[in-house]
Scaffold this active site. Structure first.
Site, mmCIF file in Angstrom:
data_model
loop_
_atom_site.group_PDB
_atom_site.id
_atom_site.type_symbol
_atom_site.label_atom_id
_atom_site.label_comp_id
_atom_site.label_asym_id
_atom_site.label_seq_id
_atom_site.Cartn_x
_atom_site.Cartn_y
_atom_site.Cartn_z
ATOM 1 N N ARG A 126 -32.330 33.202 7.815
ATOM 2 C CA ARG A 126 -31.936 31.819 7.468
ATOM 3 C C ARG A 126 -33.107 30.942 7.041
ATOM 4 O O ARG A 126 -32.994 29.718 7.002
ATOM 5 C CB ARG A 126 -31.168 31.150 8.601
ATOM 6 N N LYS A 148 -37.338 25.528 -6.641
ATOM 7 C CA LYS A 148 -36.208 26.309 -7.172
ATOM 8 C C LYS A 148 -36.540 27.789 -7.023
ATOM 9 O O LYS A 148 -37.576 28.249 -7.513
ATOM 10 C CB LYS A 148 -35.979 25.997 -8.653
ATOM 11 N N GLU A 190 -43.785 26.138 -21.584
ATOM 12 C CA GLU A 190 -43.423 25.150 -20.546
ATOM 13 C C GLU A 190 -44.367 23.941 -20.607
ATOM 14 O O GLU A 190 -43.966 22.816 -20.323
ATOM 15 C CB GLU A 190 -43.444 25.781 -19.137
ATOM 16 N N LYS A 226 -44.893 17.771 -13.383
ATOM 17 C CA LYS A 226 -43.765 18.433 -12.708
ATOM 18 C C LYS A 226 -43.527 17.815 -11.330
ATOM 19 O O LYS A 226 -42.379 17.557 -10.939
ATOM 20 C CB LYS A 226 -44.037 19.939 -12.587
ATOM 21 N N GLU A 236 -31.980 17.775 -8.144
ATOM 22 C CA GLU A 236 -31.359 17.717 -9.477
ATOM 23 C C GLU A 236 -29.991 17.030 -9.431
ATOM 24 O O GLU A 236 -28.977 17.574 -9.879
ATOM 25 C CB GLU A 236 -31.248 19.134 -10.070
ATOM 26 N N ARG A 241 -34.502 15.461 -12.972
ATOM 27 C CA ARG A 241 -35.033 16.829 -12.911
ATOM 28 C C ARG A 241 -34.430 17.717 -13.997
ATOM 29 O O ARG A 241 -35.070 18.636 -14.496
ATOM 30 C CB ARG A 241 -34.791 17.434 -11.520
ATOM 31 N N ASN A 245 -35.037 21.035 -18.043
ATOM 32 C CA ASN A 245 -34.275 22.119 -18.667
ATOM 33 C C ASN A 245 -34.270 22.016 -20.185
ATOM 34 O O ASN A 245 -33.529 22.754 -20.849
ATOM 35 C CB ASN A 245 -32.835 22.116 -18.146
ATOM 36 N N HIS A 248 -33.760 25.077 -22.294
ATOM 37 C CA HIS A 248 -33.418 26.199 -21.425
ATOM 38 C C HIS A 248 -31.965 26.676 -21.566
ATOM 39 O O HIS A 248 -31.664 27.815 -21.222
ATOM 40 C CB HIS A 248 -33.722 25.858 -19.957
ATOM 41 N N HIS A 252 -32.245 30.377 -22.109
ATOM 42 C CA HIS A 252 -31.784 31.343 -21.094
ATOM 43 C C HIS A 252 -30.759 32.306 -21.685
ATOM 44 O O HIS A 252 -30.751 33.502 -21.370
ATOM 45 C CB HIS A 252 -31.146 30.608 -19.908
ATOM 46 N N HIS A 265 -40.100 35.122 -20.884
ATOM 47 C CA HIS A 265 -39.401 33.866 -20.598
ATOM 48 C C HIS A 265 -39.854 32.745 -21.555
ATOM 49 O O HIS A 265 -39.031 32.082 -22.191
ATOM 50 C CB HIS A 265 -39.658 33.463 -19.142
#
Ligand code: NAD
Ligand code: GLY
Length: 362
Positions: A126, A148, A190, A226, A236, A241, A245, A248, A252, A265
């Site tokens: 956990r 993230k 990025e 960032k 987000e 935030r 993206n 992206h 993606h 990437h």
């Protein structure tokens, strides 16, 4: 005399504040910095086979010298390791190594290792503490900061994951010296994204010929961008935030359709940003000269502006539908009307996406 030095950037979040240290000589002080943060218990350093071979022993020696009982655990290099199967395998190896709820993980590697190890740290018993040691540009300026974590599903990138903030980030710029050229250049996608959404002047400071040894201040500046955005909207929720993206949604989809590992990437994000620039210019008033300025900077870093021959536009469009940025059937798409600023819009249509993907045809 020790010439190593570092900059410190705080990531001040309501419940999870931590430090990002950027500079040289940090790997060899990992144990000391972990102790400074009062991190205790048995430790596993999760890395990939390439980074483990290059930098694993320095980190392991330092952690052991700090009085920690440490295990090194390597996964195969590359995006395919960002999977549920690898995450489960890592969890089982941690249990076999005797890690318990009082233990902690160190992620030593690029964004793949950071996302995978971060996800395992979030779910192992956990949740246990995580230290990020990013070794690529992507990981140093982006993925190691902000919490993230996750792995890919067959349907798309990062569809399984969790927020799990690190306790400490050590961005040692000497690790960048061993990055292959292609992996080095992809990271600037990025960085250029940060310029588009927050700081147009950053574009002019980026010089592909800049020696890697002098990158600390560029990296620190990008970490600060960032960190500020994450601080504004950690989970987000407000849309701030989500600006990260930019490029992206389509990027993606391209990365997934090409097959993980085919395009790096950053290369896929370069293409996704070109598509987002096309939509921003045609529909949201971004001057053509600004869009061109960004494309020229991507090109200067050898990043692609056109799709590989074998990629089909329809398949890419279908893949965008699995993106997390779809919300109740409407896409949340990030556009820029003026370089240095961005916003989320909800009126980008399927036709807009198609025209943008078509504009990337070779
Ligand atoms: P990566 O982790 O696959 O690293 C690229 C390659 O470089 C790998 O083969 C790796 O073994 C090698 N490598 C790494 N460091 C090295 C070094 N110092 N010397 C020599 N070789 C080295 O890829 P990446 O570009 O760092 O990360 C991409 C991943 O990051 C993607 O999965 C992407 O989704 C994720 N990402 C996550 C976030 C986030 O916020 N969590 C943000 C951006 C990207
Ligand atoms: N890389 C996107 C984010 O951290 O939100």
């Amino acid at each position: 005399m020790n010439n190593d030095h570092f900059l410190e950037i705080p990531v001040a979040l309501p419940s999870n504040s931590y430090r990002v240290l950027v500079g040289t000589g940090l790997l060899a002080r990992t144990g000391e910095f972990c102790a400074d943060e009062k991190i205790s218990g048995r430790c596993a350093v999760i890395t990939d086979e390439t980074v483990g071979r290059l930098h694993g022993s320095v980190v392991m020696d330092s952690i052991t010298a700090g009085g920690y009982d440490a295990h090194l655990l390597a996964v195969p290099a590359g995006e395919t390791s960002k999977s549920m199967a690898t995450a489960e395998n890592v969890v089982n190896r941690l249990l076999s190594a005797g890690l318990d709820r009082g233990s902690f993980l160190v992620a030593l590697g690029g964004g793949v290792v950071g996302d995978l190890a971060g996800f395992v740290a979030a779910i192992f018993l956990r949740g246990i503490p995580l230290v990020q040691i990013p070794t690529t540009i992507v990981a140093q300026v982006d993925s190691s900061i902000g919490g993230k974590t996750g792995v890919n599903a067959r349907a798309g990138k990062n569809l399984i994951g969790s927020f799990h903030q690190p306790r400490l980030v050590l961005a040692d710029t000497t690790t960048l010296e061993t990055l292959p050229d292609r992996e080095y250049r992809e990271g600037f996608a990025e960085v250029i994204k940060h310029a588009v959404i927050r700081d147009a002047a950053l574009l002019d400071t980026l010089k592909p010929s800049q020696p890697r040894s002098s990158l600390s201040s560029v990296i620190a500046h990008n970490i600060a961008i960032k960190a500020t955005i994450v601080k504004e909207d950690e989970m987000e929720r407000t849309g701030q935030r989500a600006l990260l993206n930019f490029g992206h949604t389509i990027g993606h989809a391209i990365e997934n359709v090409a097959g993980y590992g085919t395009l790096l990437h950053g290369e896929a994000i370069s293409l996704g940003m070109c598509a987002a620039l096309e939509i921003s210019q045609r529909k949201y008033g971004l001057p053509a000269s600004d869009a061109q300025r960004v494309r020229e900077k991507l090109l200067a870093y050898g990043l692609p502006l056109r799709l590989p021959e074998n990629l089909d536009a329809d398949t890419i469009l279908a893949a965008t539908r699995h993106d997390k940025k779809f919300d109740g059937g409407n896409i949340r798409f990030v556009v820029s009307s003026q370089l240095g600023t961005a916003r989320v819009v909800k009126d980008v249509t399927e036709d807009d996406l198609r025209i943008a993907v078509d504009s990337l045809r070779p």
